[in-house]
Scaffold this motif. Structure first.
Motif, PDB file in Angstrom:
ATOM      1  N   GLU A  87      15.483  22.933 -24.463  1.00 53.98           N
ATOM      2  CA  GLU A  87      16.075  23.996 -25.268  1.00 53.98           C
ATOM      3  C   GLU A  87      15.207  24.344 -26.476  1.00 53.98           C
ATOM      4  OE1 GLU A  87      20.302  23.834 -25.871  1.00 53.98           O
ATOM      5  OE2 GLU A  87      20.592  22.590 -24.078  1.00 53.98           O
ATOM      6  N   GLU A  88      14.510  23.351 -27.023  1.00 54.66           N
ATOM      7  CA  GLU A  88      13.604  23.619 -28.137  1.00 54.66           C
ATOM      8  C   GLU A  88      12.454  24.510 -27.698  1.00 54.66           C
ATOM      9  OE1 GLU A  88      11.199  21.035 -31.534  1.00 54.66           O
ATOM     10  OE2 GLU A  88      11.344  20.248 -29.493  1.00 54.66           O
ATOM     11  N   TYR A  89      11.881  24.236 -26.550  1.00 53.77           N
ATOM     12  CA  TYR A  89      10.739  25.022 -26.080  1.00 53.77           C
ATOM     13  C   TYR A  89      11.154  26.443 -25.726  1.00 53.77           C
ATOM     14  CZ  TYR A  89       8.473  20.405 -25.611  1.00 53.77           C
ATOM     15  OH  TYR A  89       7.962  19.147 -25.832  1.00 53.77           O
ATOM     16  N   ILE A  90      12.350  26.610 -25.170  1.00 54.29           N
ATOM     17  CA  ILE A  90      12.859  27.961 -24.904  1.00 54.29           C
ATOM     18  C   ILE A  90      13.025  28.721 -26.224  1.00 54.29           C
ATOM     19  CG2 ILE A  90      14.889  29.234 -24.112  1.00 54.29           C
ATOM     20  CD1 ILE A  90      15.162  27.116 -21.883  1.00 54.29           C
ATOM     21  N   LEU A  91      13.491  28.022 -27.255  1.00 48.59           N
ATOM     22  CA  LEU A  91      13.608  28.634 -28.586  1.00 48.59           C
ATOM     23  C   LEU A  91      12.242  29.036 -29.122  1.00 48.59           C
ATOM     24  CD1 LEU A  91      15.210  29.341 -31.188  1.00 48.59           C
ATOM     25  CD2 LEU A  91      14.880  26.942 -31.890  1.00 48.59           C
ATOM     26  N   ASN A  92      11.233  28.179 -28.959  1.00 48.52           N
ATOM     27  CA  ASN A  92       9.884  28.503 -29.433  1.00 48.52           C
ATOM     28  C   ASN A  92       9.384  29.792 -28.797  1.00 48.52           C
ATOM     29  OD1 ASN A  92       9.005  24.987 -29.175  1.00 48.52           O
ATOM     30  ND2 ASN A  92       9.860  26.069 -30.930  1.00 48.52           N
TER      31      ASN A  92
END
Length: 352
Positions: A87-92
């Motif tokens: 989910e962090e990488y999708i946010l990035n």
């Protein structure tokens, strides 16, 4: 609004404040989800013309992810770490392609995950208190959150040097290394934020943000990194960690000696993994690099050095990690290659 993340409207801006000052505003899964929800809501809201993100307190913008929780996840095999990274990488990626100005006020410590929620934005503003670093090789990991993409596209081999050594940058070096676009006085941050929120934006909001930032920007001076860039380019141009170390040994300078000492303290597996990721990312889009990074991250959960590195820095705090293998020469190329294999079963990263 939650305890750890403050989300609100202020004038023409959607504002996000990372609100864990005692933990240097390190990111949790709930914070990542709250940011994604806010960005999704504001994308098509005509009343929100820009997004503004900052960190609570004066010490840090964001020192990274909550690595103790990641260590616990690796120990307990509870799946939390993979969910967090996914989910962090999708946010990035969402920050990188956000259609409205995304202004990050990176005042204070900015590392790891903090780089991920700032450096991909359209406008990155630092102060004299900013300290920028991607120190992951010190915990048997690698610069993630799109760090392989960001650092592999910096001038010459500067990004390779920063990724492997975890060097901490301040002042003009942050801009030189691509971590920020402009510098303002820390004392002027609140004034700047107020003007950004109060502006009457037109269709040219990006250019109008540029003008406001230009009015507050100060001269950061010369970047010391520029003085050692020739040596960095000579020594870090290789695709094998062994060749980089050999080049530093023959460089015969104070810079080379200090760099060798620093690299000697890092995880040998982390060094080789980081270099391999950087070289692949040179030809990748951010989304492709993030997909690669999720594979690398998940494989790190089962690696000795990731858990040992966090143990030594955060858990026991003895700062005496016992790396395995203990030297770069003993890290097999096949072992590094295994970090990049597809996760399978629909687990590889996908973007909407």
């Amino acid at each position: 609004m939650t305890e750890d993340l403050i989300v609100r409207r202020e004038g023409a801006a959607g504002r996000i404040t990372l609100n864990r000052p005692k933990a240097l505003n390190s990111l949790t899964l709930d914070m990542v989800r709250g940011m994604q929800k806010a960005l999704d809501a504001w994308r098509d809201d005509p009343e929100v013309r820009i997004v503004l993100i900052d960190g609570a307190g004066e010490k840090a913008f964001c020192a990274g992810g909550d690595i103790r929780r990641l260590w616990e996840s690796a120990r307990d095999k509870d799946g939390h770490a993979e969910t967090f990274w996914r989910e962090e990488y999708i946010l990035n990626a969402a920050i990188k392609r956000y259609p409205k100005p995304y202004v990050a006020l990176i005042d204070g410590i900015t590392m790891g995950g903090g780089v991920g929620v700032s450096a991909h934005g359209s406008h990155r503003v630092m102060t004299e208190r900013t300290m920028f670093a991607m120190p992951e090789t010190g915990i048997g990991f690698f610069p993630d959150v799109g760090g392989t993409h960001l650092l592999s596209h910096q001038p010459g081999e500067v990004g390779t040097y920063l990724a492997l050594t975890g060097a901490r940058l301040k002042g003009a070096d942050v801009i030189y290394a691509g971590g920020a676009d402009a510098m303002v006085d820390a004392a002027a941050i609140e004034t700047l934020a107020g003007e950004l929120c109060a502006a009457a934006y037109t269709a040219a909001a990006h250019e109008e943000v540029d003008a406001i930032l230009d009015a507050h920007a100060i001269d950061p001076g010369l970047a010391p990194l520029g003085d050692v860039k020739p040596a960095i380019d000579r020594c870090f141009a290789f695709d094998r960690m062994e060749d980089i170390l050999a080049a530093l040994e023959t460089e015969e300078s104070e810079f080379a000696a200090e760099t060798l000492k620093t690299l000697g303290q890092k995880s040998p597996t982390g060094l080789k993994l980081t270099l391999a990721g950087l070289r692949r990312a040179r030809a990748q889009s951010l989304e492709t690099a993030l997909t690669m990074e999720l594979r690398m991250s998940v494989r790190c959960l089962d690696s000795h050095d990731f858990s040992e590195g966090i143990r030594s820095v955060v858990v026991d705090k003895d700062h005496a990690p016992k790396w395995n293998p203990p030297t770069v020469a003993e890290v097999e190329d096949a072992a590094i290659e295994a970090f990049f294999a597809p996760l399978g079963e629909g687990r590889d990263l996908s973007f909407g």
